[in-house]
Design a protein around this motif. Structure first.
Motif, PDB file in Angstrom:
ATOM      1  N   ARG A  74       0.819  -1.212   0.000  1.00 38.19           N
ATOM      2  CA  ARG A  74       0.000   0.000   0.000  1.00 38.19           C
ATOM      3  C   ARG A  74       0.853   1.262   0.000  1.00 38.19           C
ATOM      4  N   VAL A  75       1.968   1.237   0.718  1.00 35.76           N
ATOM      5  CA  VAL A  75       2.861   2.392   0.802  1.00 35.76           C
ATOM      6  C   VAL A  75       4.282   1.939   0.492  1.00 35.76           C
ATOM      7  N   GLN A  76       4.873   2.535  -0.516  1.00 35.09           N
ATOM      8  CA  GLN A  76       6.253   2.233  -0.880  1.00 35.09           C
ATOM      9  C   GLN A  76       6.998   3.541  -1.066  1.00 35.09           C
TER      10      GLN A  76
ATOM     11  N   LYS B 116       4.508   8.475  10.039  1.00 31.94           N
ATOM     12  CA  LYS B 116       3.192   9.099   9.954  1.00 31.94           C
ATOM     13  C   LYS B 116       2.446   8.643   8.703  1.00 31.94           C
ATOM     14  N   THR B 117       3.131   8.581   7.568  1.00 28.58           N
ATOM     15  CA  THR B 117       2.509   8.173   6.314  1.00 28.58           C
ATOM     16  C   THR B 117       1.985   6.745   6.401  1.00 28.58           C
TER      17      THR B 117
ATOM     18  N   LEU C 244       9.043  -0.751   7.962  1.00 28.07           N
ATOM     19  CA  LEU C 244       8.812  -0.225   6.620  1.00 28.07           C
ATOM     20  C   LEU C 244       9.276   1.221   6.485  1.00 28.07           C
ATOM     21  N   ALA C 245       9.295   1.940   7.611  1.00 25.21           N
ATOM     22  CA  ALA C 245       9.775   3.325   7.588  1.00 25.21           C
ATOM     23  C   ALA C 245      11.292   3.386   7.469  1.00 25.21           C
TER      24      ALA C 245
ATOM     25  N   THR D  54      -8.874  13.765  12.272  1.00 23.21           N
ATOM     26  CA  THR D  54      -8.114  12.599  12.721  1.00 23.21           C
ATOM     27  C   THR D  54      -6.655  12.714  12.312  1.00 23.21           C
ATOM     28  N   GLU D  55      -6.423  13.173  11.101  1.00 24.44           N
ATOM     29  CA  GLU D  55      -5.044  13.320  10.643  1.00 24.44           C
ATOM     30  C   GLU D  55      -4.304  14.357  11.482  1.00 24.44           C
ATOM     31  N   GLU D  56      -4.988  15.434  11.841  1.00 26.53           N
ATOM     32  CA  GLU D  56      -4.366  16.443  12.697  1.00 26.53           C
ATOM     33  C   GLU D  56      -4.120  15.890  14.096  1.00 26.53           C
TER      34      GLU D  56
END
Length: 251
Positions: free
Chosen positions: A104-106, A120-121, A169-170, A208-210
């Protein structure tokens, strides 16, 4: 990060069972020192995968499990393969979503993002998955099942595995006692943010993101190292119960 609904990943690797269909929680596929665990038996995998596709309509319920069995031409008695009932479905969802984070995130090898921003991402991507997979409206009920006394240990362990996954993953490569502290702190951040998200009515879950940004900002050791076995032991002793309660668990 994906912003539209996406199909739940079919889990065919990295998940194992013992005598019961309980999922193994260890992230092993990055390490050459640990072989991949065996997959779930085909029957359980097929039923749970089909049931997850029905959760947006039926919720995390016995009806979803039963429909998943019928969709695969299994009788109702097949549900005896799931001794924890609805929680087995919830747990399967938690594990599949954790394992899908790497796809999903790379991050590009030459990206300029710092470790904290990557954390965070990845954290936000996992939270957003509950929206993309259309389970967010049923998540409060899922938390209720996770709060049952017999389910708390597995839920907290999976939460810890998620924090470990995100840090790895980070790009966190440090191997010291700060390894434990950072993962414990991120577990607390994730749990509180997920609970906040369940009540957030803002457009695109902006609030929520904040909230996540503020919580990560509060954790001054994110991206750093806090050594000392006694310090970590004291943190966990003082916050373990609070962490469970933050995730909606009745302890």
């Amino acid at each position: 990060m994906a912003s539209s609904a996406r199909a739940l990943p079919r889990l065919t690797r990295h998940v194992a069972s013992k005598a019961s269909p309980a999922l193994q929680l260890h992230r092993t596929y990055y390490s050459v020192h640990h072989p991949d665990p065996s997959p779930l038996p085909p029957v359980q995998t097929a039923i749970l995968t089909s049931a997850l596709q029905l959760v947006p309509r039926l919720g995390f319920t016995q009806d979803a499990l039963l429909a998943g069995a019928k969709e695969n031409n299994y009788r109702e008695a097949t549900l005896n393969l799931f001794p924890r009932g609805i929680y087995d479905l919830i747990h399967f969802y938690l594990v599949t979503q954790r394992l899908s984070l790497k796809d999903r995130v790379q991050f590009a090898e030459n990206d300029k993002l710092g470790l904290t921003q990557k954390v965070k991402t990845l954290t936000w991507a996992r939270l957003q998955a509950n929206v993309d997979n259309e389970v967010i409206s049923h998540w409060q009920g899922a938390l209720g099942h996770m709060s049952l006394l017999e389910n708390i240990p597995a839920s907290l362990k999976e939460l810890g595995n998620l924090a470990d996954e995100i840090w790895y993953l980070a790009g966190d490569k440090q191997v010291d006692f700060g390894w434990y502290t950072k993962r414990a702190q991120l577990s607390a951040v994730y749990a509180s943010t997920e609970v906040f998200m369940n009540t957030d009515k803002s457009q695109g879950f902006k609030d929520t993101e904040e909230f996540l940004d503020r919580r990560l900002g509060d954790v001054r050791t994110v991206g750093g190292s806090v050594g000392g076995a006694m310090q970590y032991a004291g943190w966990w002793a003082g916050n373990g119960v609070g962490l469970a309660r933050a995730w909606g668990m009745k302890v």
